[in-house]
Motif scaffolding. Structure first.
Motif, PDB file in Angstrom:
ATOM      1  N   PHE A  36       0.812  -1.210   0.000  1.00 35.53           N
ATOM      2  CA  PHE A  36       0.000   0.000   0.000  1.00 35.53           C
ATOM      3  C   PHE A  36       0.852   1.269   0.000  1.00 35.53           C
ATOM      4  N   TRP A  37       2.116   1.144   0.388  1.00 35.31           N
ATOM      5  CA  TRP A  37       3.020   2.273   0.175  1.00 35.31           C
ATOM      6  C   TRP A  37       3.216   2.476  -1.332  1.00 35.31           C
ATOM      7  N   ALA A  38       3.307   1.357  -2.058  1.00 34.69           N
ATOM      8  CA  ALA A  38       3.421   1.456  -3.520  1.00 34.69           C
ATOM      9  C   ALA A  38       2.142   2.017  -4.125  1.00 34.69           C
ATOM     10  N   VAL A  39       0.979   1.614  -3.593  1.00 30.17           N
ATOM     11  CA  VAL A  39      -0.288   2.170  -4.082  1.00 30.17           C
ATOM     12  C   VAL A  39      -0.319   3.674  -3.850  1.00 30.17           C
ATOM     13  N   GLY A  40       0.100   4.104  -2.658  1.00 27.83           N
ATOM     14  CA  GLY A  40       0.137   5.530  -2.375  1.00 27.83           C
ATOM     15  C   GLY A  40       1.130   6.272  -3.260  1.00 27.83           C
ATOM     16  N   THR A  41       2.255   5.629  -3.559  1.00 25.11           N
ATOM     17  CA  THR A  41       3.281   6.276  -4.381  1.00 25.11           C
ATOM     18  C   THR A  41       2.825   6.460  -5.824  1.00 25.11           C
ATOM     19  N   PHE A  42       2.205   5.422  -6.404  1.00 25.46           N
ATOM     20  CA  PHE A  42       1.848   5.462  -7.816  1.00 25.46           C
ATOM     21  C   PHE A  42       0.390   5.825  -8.071  1.00 25.46           C
ATOM     22  N   ARG A  43      -0.467   5.662  -7.083  1.00 25.07           N
ATOM     23  CA  ARG A  43      -1.894   5.903  -7.290  1.00 25.07           C
ATOM     24  C   ARG A  43      -2.478   6.849  -6.247  1.00 25.07           C
ATOM     25  N   GLY A  44      -1.651   7.637  -5.624  1.00 26.55           N
ATOM     26  CA  GLY A  44      -2.162   8.535  -4.602  1.00 26.55           C
ATOM     27  C   GLY A  44      -1.068   9.421  -4.053  1.00 26.55           C
ATOM     28  N   SER A  45      -0.968   9.446  -2.728  1.00 22.12           N
ATOM     29  CA  SER A  45      -0.011  10.330  -2.087  1.00 22.12           C
ATOM     30  C   SER A  45       0.535   9.675  -0.825  1.00 22.12           C
ATOM     31  N   THR A  46       1.815   9.892  -0.576  1.00 23.59           N
ATOM     32  CA  THR A  46       2.448   9.445   0.671  1.00 23.59           C
ATOM     33  C   THR A  46       2.958  10.638   1.462  1.00 23.59           C
ATOM     34  N   GLU A  47       2.444  11.801   1.156  1.00 19.95           N
ATOM     35  CA  GLU A  47       2.900  13.003   1.846  1.00 19.95           C
ATOM     36  C   GLU A  47       2.350  13.048   3.276  1.00 19.95           C
ATOM     37  N   GLY A  48       3.056  13.793   4.123  1.00 23.89           N
ATOM     38  CA  GLY A  48       2.602  13.999   5.491  1.00 23.89           C
ATOM     39  C   GLY A  48       2.943  12.880   6.452  1.00 23.89           C
ATOM     40  N   MET A  49       3.719  11.899   6.017  1.00 27.20           N
ATOM     41  CA  MET A  49       4.080  10.799   6.922  1.00 27.20           C
ATOM     42  C   MET A  49       5.175  11.266   7.885  1.00 27.20           C
ATOM     43  N   THR A  50       4.841  11.281   9.149  1.00 29.53           N
ATOM     44  CA  THR A  50       5.781  11.683  10.200  1.00 29.53           C
ATOM     45  C   THR A  50       6.040  10.506  11.125  1.00 29.53           C
ATOM     46  N   GLY A  51       6.929  10.721  12.057  1.00 34.55           N
ATOM     47  CA  GLY A  51       7.194   9.673  13.038  1.00 34.55           C
ATOM     48  C   GLY A  51       5.955   9.327  13.842  1.00 34.55           C
ATOM     49  N   GLY A  52       5.144  10.331  14.168  1.00 38.43           N
ATOM     50  CA  GLY A  52       3.910  10.071  14.900  1.00 38.43           C
ATOM     51  C   GLY A  52       2.923   9.252  14.106  1.00 38.43           C
ATOM     52  N   ALA A  53       2.845   9.521  12.791  1.00 41.04           N
ATOM     53  CA  ALA A  53       1.934   8.758  11.947  1.00 41.04           C
ATOM     54  C   ALA A  53       2.361   7.290  11.864  1.00 41.04           C
ATOM     55  N   TRP A  54       3.665   7.057  11.697  1.00 38.73           N
ATOM     56  CA  TRP A  54       4.155   5.675  11.661  1.00 38.73           C
ATOM     57  C   TRP A  54       3.923   4.980  13.001  1.00 38.73           C
ATOM     58  N   GLN A  55       4.091   5.699  14.092  1.00 32.78           N
ATOM     59  CA  GLN A  55       3.852   5.108  15.410  1.00 32.78           C
ATOM     60  C   GLN A  55       2.378   4.717  15.576  1.00 32.78           C
ATOM     61  N   SER A  56       1.471   5.587  15.093  1.00 25.50           N
ATOM     62  CA  SER A  56       0.049   5.278  15.170  1.00 25.50           C
ATOM     63  C   SER A  56      -0.283   4.027  14.359  1.00 25.50           C
ATOM     64  N   PHE A  57       0.287   3.913  13.158  1.00 26.46           N
ATOM     65  CA  PHE A  57       0.046   2.727  12.336  1.00 26.46           C
ATOM     66  C   PHE A  57       0.645   1.477  12.995  1.00 26.46           C
ATOM     67  N   ALA A  58       1.806   1.641  13.631  1.00 27.61           N
ATOM     68  CA  ALA A  58       2.423   0.497  14.303  1.00 27.61           C
ATOM     69  C   ALA A  58       1.546  -0.005  15.447  1.00 27.61           C
ATOM     70  N   LEU A  59       0.949   0.913  16.194  1.00 25.39           N
ATOM     71  CA  LEU A  59       0.060   0.508  17.287  1.00 25.39           C
ATOM     72  C   LEU A  59      -1.204  -0.155  16.748  1.00 25.39           C
ATOM     73  N   THR A  60      -1.727   0.361  15.642  1.00 21.99           N
ATOM     74  CA  THR A  60      -2.893  -0.275  15.021  1.00 21.99           C
ATOM     75  C   THR A  60      -2.547  -1.675  14.538  1.00 21.99           C
ATOM     76  N   GLY A  61      -1.376  -1.811  13.916  1.00 20.03           N
ATOM     77  CA  GLY A  61      -0.932  -3.131  13.477  1.00 20.03           C
ATOM     78  C   GLY A  61      -0.727  -4.079  14.641  1.00 20.03           C
ATOM     79  N   LEU A  62      -0.226  -3.561  15.767  1.00 17.15           N
ATOM     80  CA  LEU A  62      -0.023  -4.397  16.950  1.00 17.15           C
ATOM     81  C   LEU A  62      -1.359  -4.874  17.514  1.00 17.15           C
ATOM     82  N   ARG A  63      -2.349  -3.990  17.517  1.00 12.62           N
ATOM     83  CA  ARG A  63      -3.673  -4.412  17.994  1.00 12.62           C
ATOM     84  C   ARG A  63      -4.264  -5.463  17.051  1.00 12.62           C
TER      85      ARG A  63
END
Length: 338
Positions: free
Chosen positions: A189-216
């Protein structure tokens, strides 16, 4: 060779495990490919097209409004009844303002990684929860139904230890597939965002939030595997776990939901398991009862609300896990192996 290693190899060599894992992976691949094909990257050309569509829609509304005004005036001149189709004063028929047609409404679908990946992780967890439950139930249920468990206990008579070792092997396999799949899912989905959307605005906090969601999601998949394993062991057959879940889904969820809706319950969703799974993944779910009106001079009439939090969901899942696993352990210690 240790029992744990043997059980781990048996788990990997079972055709049912391989087929269910393959089916789950194919479904996930279909979701990823479908997302890629139904989205596109937005650039100047897409924005210009959307602006033209908005302008065309605005002009069409102007023509339609003018036609309606002419019809209204004709009916008024002829003395025909308006029957609620037009206002009393035909001059009140005016076109909507231009800013009512915003170009962003006409833009094609695009995948914003920061905005959309959290929901995509929930989809990933939901699919793997189903696969883990079925694989866990089949792994031990097949041993009971074919007599393999009885043969195993002839040379390893410690019943509880054998069952827990099987469970440990199951969780190892499920955890490995889930973690590896999460990495591939994120990359896809990073590739989907790169070629079919946007990956802008990704910060350390955003990655941490996704990591916690993935952990749950990871924890939810493991819980599903344990409950499927425990139910099949308690019933000594795979069908016991699958039939129990089907009964809960049909009778306890759909049937209960219909009954609560007919009874005009305030928050019928609060009694349904998917609500708690969603609250666990998204940290909270806000339910609203539009049959109630809490009047405010500032915001007007507002519905009653009920918030289901991830803490409440974790308590519910913990109780279910303890009851299912406790029943399996109690059953294998107390009942004859026959």
């Amino acid at each position: 060779m240790s029992l744990y290693t043997t059980e781990l190899r048996r788990l990997g060599k079972r055709r049912f495990t391989r087929y269910m894992t393959l089916i789950g992976l194919l479904v996930l691949a279909a979701v990823a490919v479908g997302t890629f094909l139904t989205n596109e990257r937005i650039g100047p050309a897409q924005r210009a097209t959307a602006e033209r569509q908005a302008q065309a829609e605005y002009e069409q509304q102007i023509r339609f409004t003018e036609q309606e005004r002419v019809e209204c005036q004709r009916a008024e001149t002829a003395g025909e009844p308006k029957n609620g189709r037009w206002p009393e004063d035909c001059a009140q028929i005016t076109p909507p303002p231009r800013d009512a047609f915003q170009a962003q409404w006409y833009l094609p679908s695009t995948f914003d990684f920061r905005e959309n990946f959290g929901g995509v992780l929930t989809t990933y967890a939901a699919i793997l929860v189903l696969v883990a439950f079925v694989v866990g139930a089949s792994f031990v249920g097949a041993e009971w139904s074919t007599g393999g468990m009885m043969n195993l206990l002839l040379w390893r008579p410690r019943r509880t230890g054998v069952l827990l070792t099987k469970l440990a092997a199951l969780l190892t396999g499920v955890a490995a597939v889930t973690l590896l799949g999460t990495l591939v899912w994120t990359a896809a989905f990073w590739a989907v965002g790169t070629f079919r959307g946007s990956t802008e605005g990704m910060t350390g906090g955003a990655w941490q939030s996704f990591a916690l969601t993935g952990l749950r999601g990871f924890a939810l998949v493991l819980v599903a595997a344990v409950i499927g394993f425990a139910l099949a062991s308690a019933g000594r057959h795979t069908a016991f776990a699958l039939g129990g879940v089907l009964a809960v889904a049909v009778v306890g969820q759909f049937g209960l939901g219909i009954v609560l809706s007919l009874a005009n319950a305030k928050f019928p969703e609060a009694w349904l398991l998917p609500t708690y799974a969603l609250a666990w993944m998204s940290k909270q779910v806000k339910l609203e009862n539009y049959q109630a009106c809490n009047y405010s001079t500032v915001s007007g009439c507002q519905p009653d609300t009920l918030t289901i939090t991830w803490q409440q969901s974790s308590a519910l899942f913990a109780v279910g896990l303890v009851l299912a696993l406790g029943a399996a352990l109690w059953g294998i210690r107390r009942r004859d192996i026959a």
